[in-house]
Design an enzyme around this catalytic site. Structure first.
Site, mmCIF file in Angstrom:
data_model
loop_
_atom_site.group_PDB
_atom_site.id
_atom_site.type_symbol
_atom_site.label_atom_id
_atom_site.label_comp_id
_atom_site.label_asym_id
_atom_site.label_seq_id
_atom_site.Cartn_x
_atom_site.Cartn_y
_atom_site.Cartn_z
ATOM 1 C CG ASN A 48 -26.045 81.719 8.249
ATOM 2 O OD1 ASN A 48 -25.982 80.550 7.622
ATOM 3 N ND2 ASN A 48 -26.048 82.577 8.576
ATOM 4 C CG HIS A 134 -30.010 90.308 4.523
ATOM 5 N ND1 HIS A 134 -29.676 91.677 5.017
ATOM 6 C CD2 HIS A 134 -29.926 88.825 5.111
ATOM 7 C CE1 HIS A 134 -29.626 90.566 6.708
ATOM 8 N NE2 HIS A 134 -29.308 89.816 6.407
ATOM 9 C CD GLU A 178 -28.709 88.145 -0.567
ATOM 10 O OE1 GLU A 178 -28.932 86.446 -0.180
ATOM 11 O OE2 GLU A 178 -29.491 88.583 0.387
ATOM 12 C CB SER A 182 -29.309 83.859 3.274
ATOM 13 O OG SER A 182 -30.379 84.460 3.032
ATOM 14 C CG ASP A 207 -25.307 90.528 0.629
ATOM 15 O OD1 ASP A 207 -24.403 90.203 1.380
ATOM 16 O OD2 ASP A 207 -26.181 91.727 1.337
ATOM 17 C CG HIS A 210 -25.165 83.549 2.247
ATOM 18 N ND1 HIS A 210 -25.241 82.595 4.175
ATOM 19 C CD2 HIS A 210 -25.801 84.412 3.204
ATOM 20 C CE1 HIS A 210 -25.915 83.117 4.740
ATOM 21 N NE2 HIS A 210 -26.267 84.367 4.471
ATOM 22 C CE LYS A 239 -24.498 85.403 6.799
ATOM 23 N NZ LYS A 239 -25.060 86.342 6.987
HETATM 24 C C1 LIG Z 1 -25.715 88.147 6.989
HETATM 25 C C2 LIG Z 1 -26.554 88.203 6.136
HETATM 26 C C3 LIG Z 1 -26.201 90.317 6.333
HETATM 27 C C4 LIG Z 1 -25.716 90.933 7.477
HETATM 28 O O1 LIG Z 1 -24.682 90.561 8.076
HETATM 29 P P1 LIG Z 1 -24.193 91.006 8.909
HETATM 30 O O2 LIG Z 1 -22.941 90.728 9.704
HETATM 31 O O3 LIG Z 1 -24.713 89.117 9.547
HETATM 32 O O4 LIG Z 1 -25.049 91.895 9.886
HETATM 33 C C5 LIG Z 1 -26.345 90.761 4.776
HETATM 34 N N1 LIG Z 1 -26.755 90.708 3.748
HETATM 35 C C6 LIG Z 1 -27.312 88.862 3.843
HETATM 36 C C7 LIG Z 1 -26.687 88.233 2.863
HETATM 37 C C8 LIG Z 1 -26.791 88.548 4.912
HETATM 38 O O5 LIG Z 1 -26.610 86.625 4.459
#
Ligand SMILES: *Cc1c(COP(=O)(O)O)cnc(C)c1O
Length: 398
Positions: A48, A134, A178, A182, A207, A210, A239
């Site tokens: 990522n 997520h 999101e 992801s 969120d 990505h 990421k």
């Molecule tokens: C990776 C991810 C998370 C978690 O983040 P980390 O910092 O890896 O704990 C939360 N939400 C989404 C959509 C993600 O892809």
């Protein structure tokens, strides 16, 4: 059932379902990696690290400088003695860059999501989430005393119906999606979702794990690209930022509320100040090194053009390019066939994705070369044919 027996049973079940997962040990996060159990270098299309910043010499140097200036650890949780000047600087920089009153740092995106949902929502509140959100968001929603509803993935009409049920009520409502999903690499219809939230007086949380760094003006992310401002924006640094950690962007009042009431914030050691210091550099690199985003676009177009059309690569505007395959065995054989040719593309299987939606999840990064992407495309074309032929032969002999 005693715990020991239950664990054995669960592990056994995973194995017979073909869903047993294993970690691979690698030396360094690069586009070509060495795995501990093999001599051959492997092309890595599973990370990522979209902008290729994890190995950026500037970033490594910044972290080293941070270590020299601030030491190895923060020493405490933020409310005790863990909040240092680099944390404060990073928060200000993020808030200004992303256009919010405040930013609040968390050690991981997982904890940021859980902190926000647990701290904000109470019994009787209504939490409405996209079905494909997520695991951190889904789990918090299930454990929360609030009532959780889920709407079909990216389905604005379904969301509208759910919100319409609350018309006229003063129930607190939070919609969570999101920015970029992801496992599919597709984008939420944020402009439509934001306007629904506004007209129904519901809060919106995005969120953008990505999307931030990859999309929008100077990498500001999905919300910038869609021209919206959610009530809460979660960005993560594991990421596109090439590091680790997360931030919640929000209003003054929400930040103060989280500092008082978010247990993941209050009872957890602050990230090392050296990390916060390096993250300031990561933000600068994300904002200014446009070539990384441009390269991703070029590589993405190249992959689409070179892959055989019947492979069914999902065309996305993000570095996440899934190939939907349906059953887990098919995804595993394709992944294994690529592995034999020195290419690492992870097969993603249930429960990470819904049943019958196993896939290969290709991720491109700015550190891939055009030659590497061409190699991926050629190997995939050959392997896909091989795996499909094998599957057809099995069907014929049934
Ligand atoms: C990776 C991810 C998370 C978690 O983040 P980390 O910092 O890896 O704990 C939360 N939400 C989404 C959509 C993600 O892809």
């Amino acid at each position: 059932m005693p715990l020991k027996q239950r664990l054995h049973q669960a592990l056994h079940q995973r194995e017979v379902q073909g869903l047993y997962r294993q970690r691979r040990t690698l030396d360094r996060q690069l586009s070509e990696v060495r795995l501990a159990d093999s001599q051959q270098p492997v092309l890595n299309f599973s990370s990522n690290d979209y902008l290729g910043l994890a190995q950026s010499p500037e970033l490594i140097q910044a972290w080293q400088q941070g270590l020299s200036s601030y030491g190895a650890g923060s020493g405490a949780s933020p409310l005790v003695t863990g909040h240092h000047s680099p944390h404060q600087n990073l928060e200000s920089r993020l808030a200004e860059w992303l256009g919010f009153e405040r930013a609040l740092l968390f050690s991981t995106g997982f904890s940021a999501n859980q902190a926000v949902l647990f701290a904000l929502l109470q019994k009787g509140d209504c939490l409405i989430q996209d079905k494909l959100n997520h695991a951190s968001l889904m789990e918090a929603g299930m454990l929360s005393p609030a009532t959780m509803q889920r709407f079909a993935h990216n389905d604005v009409a379904a969301l509208q119906q759910q919100l319409a049920r609350h018309e006229g009520s003063d129930t607190a409502r939070l919609v969570v999606t999101e920015g970029v999903f992801s496992m599919d690499g597709d984008q939420a219809p944020l402009a439509d979702i934001a306007s629904l939230c506004e007209s129904s007086q519901s809060w919106l949380m995005v969120d953008d794990a990505h999307g931030c760094g990859v999309l929008g003006e100077a990498g500001r992310g999905s919300c910038d690209q869609a021209g919206i401002q959610p009530d809460l924006l979660v960005v993560t640094f594991g990421k596109a930022f090439g590091m680790q950690g997360a931030a919640v962007l929000c209003s003054q009042a929400v930040a103060e509320y989280l500092i008082q009431f978010a247990r993941h914030y209050i009872y957890s050691t602050a990230m090392p100040p050296a990390q916060a210091f390096a993250l300031c550099t990561a933000v600068d690199l994300v904002r200014t090194e446009h070539w990384r985003r441009e390269k991703l676009l070029t590589l993405g177009e190249m992959l689409i053009e070179t892959l055989a059309p019947d492979i069914g690569l999902q065309v996305t505007s993000t570095p996440i390019k899934p190939i939907l395959l349906g059953n887990s065995e098919r995804a595993m054989s394709l992944s294994a066939s690529l592995a034999e040719q020195g290419i690492w593309v992870s097969a993603i299987r249930p429960p990470t994705v819904p049943v019958h939606q196993a896939r290969l999840r290709i991720t491109l990064t700015a550190s891939h070369t055009e030659a590497q992407v061409l190699q991926l495309a050629h190997c995939l074309n050959a392997s896909f044919e091989e795996v499909t032929d094998a599957a057809n032969q099995i069907n014929e002999s049934d």
